[in-house]
Design a protein around this motif. Structure first.
Motif, short mmCIF file in Angstrom:
data_model
loop_
_atom_site.label_atom_id
_atom_site.label_comp_id
_atom_site.label_asym_id
_atom_site.label_seq_id
_atom_site.Cartn_x
_atom_site.Cartn_y
_atom_site.Cartn_z
N SER A 145 -29.47 66.70 50.72
CA SER A 145 -31.01 66.24 51.22
C SER A 145 -31.03 65.90 52.58
N THR B 174 -34.38 72.24 52.73
CA THR B 174 -34.94 72.21 50.65
C THR B 174 -34.44 72.92 50.20
N ARG C 31 -32.00 73.19 46.64
CA ARG C 31 -32.50 73.98 45.70
C ARG C 31 -31.27 74.59 45.25
#
Length: 311
Positions: A243, A248, A252
C-alpha cells in the motif's frame, strides 16, 4: 488438525438427494440443528430459499430458481443438496470460551460476509478438504443460518476458483497441484518485486519501522501453529507493504493472488508445521531490515524465495 481448525462436514457421496419438504430447503427435521446448538452462530430468523420462492407466487420462478446472475453458477447446482449424516461444526475455541449470552449476534446484513470468512478460514486450514463435496443446506444448519448466505458465499468461492458446483449435491473443493502454486508464485513475484525494489530506493527508513508491529503479529500468529490465523496476518503485512506504493488496484490483485496461494494442495508435501510458519514469518522482519537499508539485492532475493515458499 491445527489448534484453530473448525471441522466442516462433507456431503455423503452416495446418499440420495434430499428433497425439500414442508420444513423448507434445509431438509427433514432430524437434519436441522436446534437454535441452541453450541456450535451455531446465532442470527436473527431468516427466510429460507423455499420461502423466497413461495413469495413470488405459483408458476413464477423466484431468484433462487434463476440462479445468481453474472456468476456463472447455475441454480440447479446450488439447490437440492442432501444433508444426511453430517456432523456439527464447533465454534472456534475463542468463541467456545465465552458464555452463550456474551457471544455476538450476527446481523443479517453481515451474515454472508461472516460465513465467507469462516469458509475461507476452513479452506486455508484444510478443513474444507480438496475433492470433497459440501452442501449449502447442511452447512447452513451447522452455522445456524439459512442455506442462502452459505450458498452465496460458496458461489463467491466458486468465482475465485476455490470450489466448483456439483449439480444437486453442493460444492466440491478444487484439487490443486504444485504447478498451480508455482504459477501463482511467479505472478506474485512479477507484480510485487518491481514495486518493492522501487520502494527500497525511495521510501525513508522510518516508514518501514511503522510496519514492525504487523511483522511481529505474523510471528505471534505463527507461534500458535494456526495456519488460518497466520494466513490472515501474513496477508495483512503484505497489503500494508504494497500500500506504500499508493496503487489500490495493485494491492487488491496481489492480495487475491496471495489468498489463492494459501489454499491447500492435494499433494500436501509442503511443510505446514509451526516451525515452518515461524520461519516464514521471520522473513517479514528481515525484509523490513533490507527495505529500510535500501539493499535491493537482498530485497530481490528475499521476495523471490518468500513468495515461492509462501504458507
Amino acid at each position: 488438525m491445527t489448534p484453530c481448525a473448525v471441522k466442516v462436514p462433507s456431503s455423503p457421496k452416495e446418499a440420495p438427494v434430499q428433497q425439500a419438504g414442508p420444513q423448507g430447503a434445509h431438509g427433514s427435521p432430524e437434519t436441522r440443528a436446534p437454535a441452541s446448538h453450541p456450535g451455531a452462530v446465532r442470527v436473527p430468523p431468516q427466510a429460507t430459499a423455499a420461502d423466497v420462492d413461495r413469495a413470488w407466487g405459483p408458476g413464477v420462478s423466484g431468484p433462487t430458481a434463476r440462479g445468481t446472475a453474472g456468476t456463472g453458477v447455475p441454480a440447479d447446482g446450488a439447490r437440492g443438496e442432501h444433508t444426511h449424516s453430517e456432523q456439527p461444526i464447533p465454534l472456534p475455541r475463542a468463541a467456545q470460551s465465552r458464555p452463550a449470552q456474551a457471544r455476538p449476534v450476527v446481523q443479517r446484513s453481515s451474515v454472508r460476509g461472516q460465513i465467507l470468512d469462516a469458509l475461507r478460514a476452513a479452506l486455508v486450514g484444510g478443513e474444507l478438504a480438496p475433492g470433497e463435496v459440501y452442501s449449502a443446506p447442511a452447512l447452513g444448519d451447522r452455522f445456524g443460518v439459512s442455506a442462502t448466505p452459505v450458498r452465496e458465499a460458496m458461489q463467491q468461492l466458486a468465482m475465485e476458483g476455490a470450489v466448483e458446483v456439483v449439480p444437486n449435491r453442493g460444492f466440491r473443493v478444487v484439487e490443486r497441484g504444485a504447478r498451480e502454486l508455482a504459477e501463482l508464485a511467479e505472478i506474485r513475484a512479477l507484480l510485487e518485486l518491481p514495486v518493492l525494489l522501487r520502494l527500497a530506493r525511495t521510501m525513508p527508513a522510518e516508514r518501514w519501522t511503522e510496519l514492525r508491529p504487523l511483522a511481529e503479529a505474523t510471528a505471534h500468529a505463527a507461534s500458535t501453529g494456526c495456519r488460518a490465523t497466520y494466513a490472515e496476518t501474513d496477508r495483512a503485512f503484505h497489503r500494508a507493504v504494497l500500500s506504500l506504493a499508493g496503487n489500490t488496484q495493485l494491492v487488491r490483485i496481489a492480495d487475491d493472488l496471495h489468498r489463492r496461494a494459501q489454499w491447500p494442495l492435494v499433494d500436501t508435501k509442503a511443510d505446514t508445521s509451526r516451525s515452518a510458519l515461524m520461519a516464514d514469518a521471520a522473513d517479514h522482519g528481515t525484509l523490513l531490515d533490507a527495505l529500510a537499508a535500501g539493499d535491493v539485492s537482498v530485497v530481490q532475493s528475499l521476495v523471490r524465495n518468500h513468495v515461492t515458499g509462501a504458507h
